[in-house]
Scaffold this motif. Sequence first.
Motif, PDB file in Angstrom:
ATOM      1  N   ARG A 133     -11.597  12.582 -19.145  1.00 56.43           N
ATOM      2  CA  ARG A 133     -12.809  12.040 -19.755  1.00 56.43           C
ATOM      3  C   ARG A 133     -13.483  13.091 -20.652  1.00 56.43           C
ATOM      4  NH1 ARG A 133     -13.186   6.728 -19.669  1.00 56.43           N
ATOM      5  NH2 ARG A 133     -14.404   5.745 -18.030  1.00 56.43           N
ATOM      6  N   LYS A 134     -13.579  14.309 -20.146  1.00 56.93           N
ATOM      7  CA  LYS A 134     -14.220  15.391 -20.882  1.00 56.93           C
ATOM      8  C   LYS A 134     -13.455  15.679 -22.177  1.00 56.93           C
ATOM      9  CE  LYS A 134     -15.615  18.778 -18.412  1.00 56.93           C
ATOM     10  NZ  LYS A 134     -15.633  20.008 -17.556  1.00 56.93           N
ATOM     11  N   GLU A 192     -22.506   9.221 -19.477  1.00 53.50           N
ATOM     12  CA  GLU A 192     -22.239  10.200 -20.533  1.00 53.50           C
ATOM     13  C   GLU A 192     -21.220   9.664 -21.525  1.00 53.50           C
ATOM     14  OE1 GLU A 192     -20.749  14.851 -21.011  1.00 53.50           O
ATOM     15  OE2 GLU A 192     -20.341  13.748 -19.167  1.00 53.50           O
ATOM     16  N   PHE A 193     -20.202   9.000 -21.011  1.00 55.27           N
ATOM     17  CA  PHE A 193     -19.142   8.485 -21.861  1.00 55.27           C
ATOM     18  C   PHE A 193     -19.665   7.385 -22.781  1.00 55.27           C
ATOM     19  CE2 PHE A 193     -15.114   6.286 -22.767  1.00 55.27           C
ATOM     20  CZ  PHE A 193     -14.320   7.361 -23.102  1.00 55.27           C
ATOM     21  N   GLN A 208      -9.193  12.391  -8.955  1.00 57.47           N
ATOM     22  CA  GLN A 208     -10.545  12.379  -9.488  1.00 57.47           C
ATOM     23  C   GLN A 208     -10.811  13.589 -10.380  1.00 57.47           C
ATOM     24  OE1 GLN A 208     -12.986  10.239  -9.583  1.00 57.47           O
ATOM     25  NE2 GLN A 208     -11.912   8.678  -8.410  1.00 57.47           N
ATOM     26  N   TYR A 234     -22.872   0.303 -13.465  1.00 56.89           N
ATOM     27  CA  TYR A 234     -21.866   1.314 -13.137  1.00 56.89           C
ATOM     28  C   TYR A 234     -21.357   1.077 -11.710  1.00 56.89           C
ATOM     29  CZ  TYR A 234     -23.940   3.693 -17.149  1.00 56.89           C
ATOM     30  OH  TYR A 234     -24.410   3.993 -18.407  1.00 56.89           O
ATOM     31  N   GLN A 248     -11.762  13.275 -14.343  1.00 58.00           N
ATOM     32  CA  GLN A 248     -12.952  13.887 -14.936  1.00 58.00           C
ATOM     33  C   GLN A 248     -12.583  14.779 -16.127  1.00 58.00           C
ATOM     34  OE1 GLN A 248     -16.002  13.271 -13.902  1.00 58.00           O
ATOM     35  NE2 GLN A 248     -15.874  12.545 -11.802  1.00 58.00           N
ATOM     36  N   GLN A 249     -11.485  15.509 -16.002  1.00 63.66           N
ATOM     37  CA  GLN A 249     -11.044  16.386 -17.071  1.00 63.66           C
ATOM     38  C   GLN A 249     -10.592  15.591 -18.292  1.00 63.66           C
ATOM     39  OE1 GLN A 249     -11.370  19.597 -17.303  1.00 63.66           O
ATOM     40  NE2 GLN A 249     -10.330  19.772 -19.285  1.00 63.66           N
ATOM     41  N   SER A 293     -16.377   2.698 -13.486  1.00 63.62           N
ATOM     42  CA  SER A 293     -16.649   4.130 -13.569  1.00 63.62           C
ATOM     43  C   SER A 293     -17.981   4.446 -12.890  1.00 63.62           C
ATOM     44  CB  SER A 293     -16.721   4.589 -15.027  1.00 63.62           C
ATOM     45  OG  SER A 293     -15.477   4.447 -15.668  1.00 63.62           O
ATOM     46  N   ASN A 335     -22.251   8.862 -12.943  1.00 61.57           N
ATOM     47  CA  ASN A 335     -22.317  10.262 -13.389  1.00 61.57           C
ATOM     48  C   ASN A 335     -21.361  10.554 -14.544  1.00 61.57           C
ATOM     49  OD1 ASN A 335     -20.073  10.001 -11.667  1.00 61.57           O
ATOM     50  ND2 ASN A 335     -20.114  12.164 -11.144  1.00 61.57           N
ATOM     51  N   THR A 336     -20.261   9.834 -14.619  1.00 60.27           N
ATOM     52  CA  THR A 336     -19.346  10.016 -15.753  1.00 60.27           C
ATOM     53  C   THR A 336     -19.474   8.888 -16.770  1.00 60.27           C
ATOM     54  OG1 THR A 336     -17.541   8.880 -14.601  1.00 60.27           O
ATOM     55  CG2 THR A 336     -17.679  11.274 -14.364  1.00 60.27           C
TER      56      THR A 336
END
Length: 266
Positions: A122-123, A164-165, A115, A180, A119-120, A157, A160-161
Amino acid sequence: MDWLHEIEVVLFDLDGTLYQDGTFYKRYLELLFKEGSYAASLGEILEEMELVLEGRHTSSIGDWYYPSTDTWSRGEEVKVEPNQSAETPAIYAGDAWSLVSIFTVKHGIGEVKRQESFQQVRKEMLQGSSSFERHAGLYEAIRQLSGVRLKLLLTNSPENTGREFIAALGASELFTDIVYGAGKPVGMEHFMSELMKREGLRPEQILSIGDHAWNDLYPVRKLGGHTAWISAYPSSDTSPWDVRLTTLDELASFLVDIQQSKHKHI
């Protein structure tokens, strides 16, 4: 395709459907395997991943992986292995994301690490650190698809992620609703069943578009809906999807075809 004018609802997937990125998995695997004893295996894992995606491996997209026995098989139905348990379920190799999951399970990398790495990645994708690109033509085709009753985005997804995406894609306003944490594939079947009851729809009025066949298409086909599989990768899955697409350009053209078909039957 004489059924396009019947479509009233289009279900879209996110990853691999609203965008395509052929390199993100390299960074994902690097984050997962760069430390400790795993580092020595990173090169071999990357090479194996590429072979699978290119169709030059004994295993491929469309196969099933069984963690309890470290074996692969082909076929629509999941086989029950002697040592299989709820903790080690079979994994369908539906896309590059699921292949990464298979490698993490195979090499014993825990969910927390996976996870964090997810997250990284995705960022970094949003920061332009990969081949990830927004496809203006596709988004305009979705926007212009006014002939259908509902345009829905379902993604596994978490919000929270995912939110934003999707906002970074510039796609937040394209859909009637966004779900989601959809819990596909089981969640897809439940969602479609409830949707048909609520909206008074027949199965053949619903079209699902996605790159992960087990999550996005099998549940919809099971209930009688139409399916469009989009993927740049060869697959061992021989299921007769209604439409086979390779690129986002093809998907955009397909959506235009739906709109034109709807317009002709007004």
